[in-house]
Motif scaffolding. Structure first.
Motif, PDB file in Angstrom:
ATOM      1  N   VAL A 294      76.128  17.900  38.765  1.00 26.26           N
ATOM      2  CA  VAL A 294      77.430  17.277  38.965  1.00 26.26           C
ATOM      3  C   VAL A 294      77.692  16.289  37.845  1.00 26.26           C
ATOM      4  O   VAL A 294      76.822  15.465  37.530  1.00 26.26           O
ATOM      5  CB  VAL A 294      77.461  16.535  40.329  1.00 26.26           C
ATOM      6  N   PRO A 295      78.882  16.347  37.248  1.00 28.24           N
ATOM      7  CA  PRO A 295      79.181  15.374  36.190  1.00 28.24           C
ATOM      8  C   PRO A 295      79.522  14.006  36.789  1.00 28.24           C
ATOM      9  O   PRO A 295      80.445  13.871  37.575  1.00 28.24           O
ATOM     10  CB  PRO A 295      80.415  15.981  35.497  1.00 28.24           C
ATOM     11  N   LEU A 296      78.720  13.012  36.454  1.00 25.92           N
ATOM     12  CA  LEU A 296      78.980  11.628  36.835  1.00 25.92           C
ATOM     13  C   LEU A 296      79.050  10.810  35.551  1.00 25.92           C
ATOM     14  O   LEU A 296      78.329  11.078  34.598  1.00 25.92           O
ATOM     15  CB  LEU A 296      77.873  11.061  37.724  1.00 25.92           C
ATOM     16  N   ALA A 297      79.905   9.828  35.565  1.00 27.62           N
ATOM     17  CA  ALA A 297      80.031   8.955  34.401  1.00 27.62           C
ATOM     18  C   ALA A 297      79.541   7.558  34.774  1.00 27.62           C
ATOM     19  O   ALA A 297      79.595   7.168  35.937  1.00 27.62           O
ATOM     20  CB  ALA A 297      81.492   8.902  33.956  1.00 27.62           C
ATOM     21  N   VAL A 298      79.100   6.825  33.783  1.00 28.96           N
ATOM     22  CA  VAL A 298      78.692   5.443  33.972  1.00 28.96           C
ATOM     23  C   VAL A 298      79.627   4.581  33.137  1.00 28.96           C
ATOM     24  O   VAL A 298      79.823   4.831  31.947  1.00 28.96           O
ATOM     25  CB  VAL A 298      77.225   5.230  33.543  1.00 28.96           C
ATOM     26  N   GLU A 299      80.211   3.579  33.786  1.00 33.29           N
ATOM     27  CA  GLU A 299      81.100   2.648  33.095  1.00 33.29           C
ATOM     28  C   GLU A 299      80.374   1.324  32.884  1.00 33.29           C
ATOM     29  O   GLU A 299      79.601   0.894  33.737  1.00 33.29           O
ATOM     30  CB  GLU A 299      82.360   2.402  33.918  1.00 33.29           C
ATOM     31  N   LEU A 300      80.672   0.666  31.773  1.00 36.46           N
ATOM     32  CA  LEU A 300      80.095  -0.642  31.489  1.00 36.46           C
ATOM     33  C   LEU A 300      81.206  -1.671  31.280  1.00 36.46           C
ATOM     34  O   LEU A 300      81.045  -2.618  30.523  1.00 36.46           O
ATOM     35  CB  LEU A 300      79.206  -0.564  30.244  1.00 36.46           C
ATOM     36  N   THR A 301      82.307  -1.526  31.977  1.00 39.57           N
ATOM     37  CA  THR A 301      83.449  -2.415  31.762  1.00 39.57           C
ATOM     38  C   THR A 301      83.281  -3.774  32.425  1.00 39.57           C
ATOM     39  O   THR A 301      83.891  -4.741  32.009  1.00 39.57           O
ATOM     40  CB  THR A 301      84.741  -1.776  32.286  1.00 39.57           C
ATOM     41  N   THR A 302      82.468  -3.887  33.441  1.00 35.85           N
ATOM     42  CA  THR A 302      82.301  -5.157  34.149  1.00 35.85           C
ATOM     43  C   THR A 302      81.058  -5.920  33.705  1.00 35.85           C
ATOM     44  O   THR A 302      80.696  -6.901  34.320  1.00 35.85           O
ATOM     45  CB  THR A 302      82.199  -4.905  35.674  1.00 35.85           C
ATOM     46  N   GLY A 303      80.426  -5.448  32.661  1.00 36.35           N
ATOM     47  CA  GLY A 303      79.194  -6.088  32.216  1.00 36.35           C
ATOM     48  C   GLY A 303      77.971  -5.556  32.919  1.00 36.35           C
ATOM     49  O   GLY A 303      76.852  -5.952  32.633  1.00 36.35           O
ATOM     50  N   ARG A 304      78.192  -4.665  33.874  1.00 35.77           N
ATOM     51  CA  ARG A 304      77.098  -4.015  34.607  1.00 35.77           C
ATOM     52  C   ARG A 304      77.380  -2.532  34.660  1.00 35.77           C
ATOM     53  O   ARG A 304      78.522  -2.123  34.768  1.00 35.77           O
ATOM     54  CB  ARG A 304      77.038  -4.529  36.042  1.00 35.77           C
ATOM     55  N   PRO A 305      76.350  -1.722  34.621  1.00 34.06           N
ATOM     56  CA  PRO A 305      76.593  -0.285  34.754  1.00 34.06           C
ATOM     57  C   PRO A 305      77.083   0.043  36.160  1.00 34.06           C
ATOM     58  O   PRO A 305      76.608  -0.526  37.150  1.00 34.06           O
ATOM     59  CB  PRO A 305      75.225   0.369  34.501  1.00 34.06           C
ATOM     60  N   ALA A 306      78.050   0.935  36.238  1.00 36.88           N
ATOM     61  CA  ALA A 306      78.578   1.374  37.529  1.00 36.88           C
ATOM     62  C   ALA A 306      78.900   2.856  37.443  1.00 36.88           C
ATOM     63  O   ALA A 306      79.395   3.337  36.414  1.00 36.88           O
ATOM     64  CB  ALA A 306      79.835   0.583  37.881  1.00 36.88           C
TER      65      ALA A 306
END
Length: 172
Positions: free
Chosen positions: A72-84
């Protein structure tokens, strides 16, 4: 403890099939699209959504579901200073929610009702995580009444035409 948005999303997805009523929101594309739109998510291909639901139901204890190895394609965002974990489509959002439940040690609280004619998914909010029925008033009560009737049935009583030896002696 209150069920989180993650728990609600996962349980809602698992309950897109209603065994008792014979309904399935993944039976056709229009129902699936409606389900995803109500949650502000994009619709994945229907066969993929069904496969993921089946695997997740197996993972939480549905004895009639078959697990599958999923990619499954999941993305990780680092926009809040933490990986999500981030997801744009429904299946990825559900799986991201399942991962967050696992990280918070709440995955074991997602369960399938033991009533074979129900198998509704629910989030166990009991302190000791011991709940087995989606509803004690419905499935639990029905199962307890069934067990009581079984214990009281004539087949569980001693035959009346046989003498009963209460002396405690054993004849060989």
């Amino acid at each position: 403890m209150i069920a989180s948005d993650d728990a609600s999303l996962v349980v809602d997805f698992l309950n897109t099939v209603d065994i008792e009523r014979g309904l399935d929101a993944l039976a056709d594309a229009a129902k699936w699209r409606q389900w995803t739109e109500e949650r502000g998510l994009g619709a994945d291909p229907l066969p993929f959504a069904r496969e993921v639901r089946e695997s997740l139901r197996a993972a939480v204890g549905d004895p009639h579901a078959e697990p599958a190895r999923l990619t499954v394609p999941l993305a990780v965002e680092l926009t809040t200073g933490r990986p999500a974990l981030a997801a744009t489509n429904a299946v990825a959002a559900v799986l991201a929610a399942a991962v967050r439940l696992t990280v918070r040690d709440d995955w074991e609280r997602v369960k399938i009702c033991l009533a074979d004619d129900c198998r509704w998914a629910f989030f166990d909010q009991s302190r000791n995580r011991s709940r087995t029925w989606c509803s004690m008033r419905v499935c639990g009560n029905r199962e307890k009444a069934r067990a009581w009737r079984e214990r009281r049935s004539p087949s569980n009583e001693l035959p009346t035409d046989q003498p009963v030896d209460n002396s405690g002696s054993v004849d060989n």
